[in-house]
Design a protein around this motif. Sequence first.
Motif, PDB file in Angstrom:
ATOM      1  N   THR A  22     -95.434   2.925  -0.841  1.00  0.00           N
ATOM      2  CA  THR A  22     -95.261   2.872   0.596  1.00  0.00           C
ATOM      3  C   THR A  22     -95.096   4.308   1.084  1.00  0.00           C
ATOM      4  O   THR A  22     -94.189   5.005   0.640  1.00  0.00           O
ATOM      5  CB  THR A  22     -94.021   2.048   0.966  1.00  0.00           C
ATOM      6  N   ASP A  51    -108.603   0.220   8.034  1.00  0.00           N
ATOM      7  CA  ASP A  51    -107.771  -0.328   6.956  1.00  0.00           C
ATOM      8  C   ASP A  51    -108.340  -1.651   6.471  1.00  0.00           C
ATOM      9  O   ASP A  51    -108.841  -2.452   7.265  1.00  0.00           O
ATOM     10  CB  ASP A  51    -106.338  -0.586   7.443  1.00  0.00           C
ATOM     11  N   GLY A  53    -107.205  -5.226   4.787  1.00  0.00           N
ATOM     12  CA  GLY A  53    -105.950  -5.955   4.677  1.00  0.00           C
ATOM     13  C   GLY A  53    -106.096  -7.445   4.899  1.00  0.00           C
ATOM     14  O   GLY A  53    -107.117  -7.921   5.415  1.00  0.00           O
ATOM     15  N   ASN A 127    -103.512  -2.067   4.611  1.00  0.00           N
ATOM     16  CA  ASN A 127    -102.214  -2.387   5.184  1.00  0.00           C
ATOM     17  C   ASN A 127    -101.887  -3.864   4.997  1.00  0.00           C
ATOM     18  O   ASN A 127    -102.789  -4.690   4.825  1.00  0.00           O
ATOM     19  CB  ASN A 127    -102.134  -1.987   6.664  1.00  0.00           C
ATOM     20  N   GLN A 129     -99.797  -5.364   7.401  1.00  0.00           N
ATOM     21  CA  GLN A 129     -99.044  -5.334   8.650  1.00  0.00           C
ATOM     22  C   GLN A 129     -99.507  -6.347   9.685  1.00  0.00           C
ATOM     23  O   GLN A 129     -99.013  -6.322  10.818  1.00  0.00           O
ATOM     24  CB  GLN A 129     -99.111  -3.921   9.248  1.00  0.00           C
ATOM     25  N   THR A 186     -96.703  -2.540   4.704  1.00  0.00           N
ATOM     26  CA  THR A 186     -97.112  -1.272   4.100  1.00  0.00           C
ATOM     27  C   THR A 186     -98.414  -0.792   4.736  1.00  0.00           C
ATOM     28  O   THR A 186     -99.320  -1.579   5.009  1.00  0.00           O
ATOM     29  CB  THR A 186     -97.314  -1.436   2.582  1.00  0.00           C
ATOM     30  N   HIS A 187     -98.508   0.517   4.929  1.00  0.00           N
ATOM     31  CA  HIS A 187     -99.752   1.158   5.390  1.00  0.00           C
ATOM     32  C   HIS A 187     -99.980   2.376   4.517  1.00  0.00           C
ATOM     33  O   HIS A 187     -99.178   3.317   4.534  1.00  0.00           O
ATOM     34  CB  HIS A 187     -99.631   1.550   6.858  1.00  0.00           C
ATOM     35  N   THR A 188    -101.036   2.365   3.710  1.00  0.00           N
ATOM     36  CA  THR A 188    -101.270   3.404   2.706  1.00  0.00           C
ATOM     37  C   THR A 188    -102.713   3.890   2.749  1.00  0.00           C
ATOM     38  O   THR A 188    -103.634   3.107   2.970  1.00  0.00           O
ATOM     39  CB  THR A 188    -100.963   2.878   1.295  1.00  0.00           C
TER      40      THR A 188
END
Length: 303
Positions: A22, A51, A53, A127, A129, A186-188
């Motif tokens: 994270t 992203d 996800g 992500n 999210q 999480t955003h990676t």
Amino acid sequence: MSQLTNSIVAVLTAATLAVAPTPAPDGLTQTLDPNQSVASGRAVLEKGHVDLGPRYRDGDWTIQIHDDTAVPPVWRKLSDVVLRVRDAAVERVPDDPAYAFVGQPPGTPVHVVPQTQNQDVVWVGWNTQDPGVMAAISRGVTMNLLGVQGPGGVVVYLQSGNLGAPQVLWDSTKPFPQPLWVETNTHTHANWIFAKPGVYLVAVEFTAELLDGKQVTGRETLRIAVGDSTPVDDAFTAVYTGSLPGTGATPSPAAVAEPDDGGSPLLVGVLVGAGAVLVVALIWVLVRGARIRRRALDQEESA
């Protein structure tokens, strides 16, 4: 300094699964609007932030692309998207043993989607999210690399902010599947290295356990056109022809169905069988005891 060595993100310790860290607050903080729409039609994304996800809506678990290049941002189906990695992304492999995992000699040109944003290159991350996902799960998801089809190898790795040793997350030269544990919210972003120009198909899977114990899994193919000379249409029409491993998270005890009031048929059979054995053993003991007592009486009468 090379993009291969100046990327910044927080790196956590790997556990049973490799753990996708994270990131620290470094501009990656974002909150997704629960009312963001799903755009239709093909889109070629070659600059800006996107992203990968999971999304969860009305009981439907899917994998989509969150396109932050649109105003306002939208979600897109993976089948509608090609990520184009232009030649502006070309870097040369460092002359450093720490980068031997790239699998190319030092100085070899490779296309790099960097961990820190390059305004001339699409910035690809992931992500967890989506508001629907965050409301439906408590811990996180398993993000699995199931396979890669393309003209060369693909490596995804993280570099810590202090230029520590690279942490390889995915490597297409290694056996599949390759799972990563990603915490909720999480955003990676990571470094993506493509060894050669051409069309790449990256098969991915997101699996999670919902709050009610139900397991959900989604599989999709990420389409990537690497190099200015690679036709985007070829990436849209390419078909993944390789075999994919059977994966999916192992159900937790809470997700295992409990037997109904009648119990398990196998358990009932075992109990019945055990009872029958006990009855036979008891009869044998009684019969043997009666024989011993009869023999003792006969001996007393003879005496």
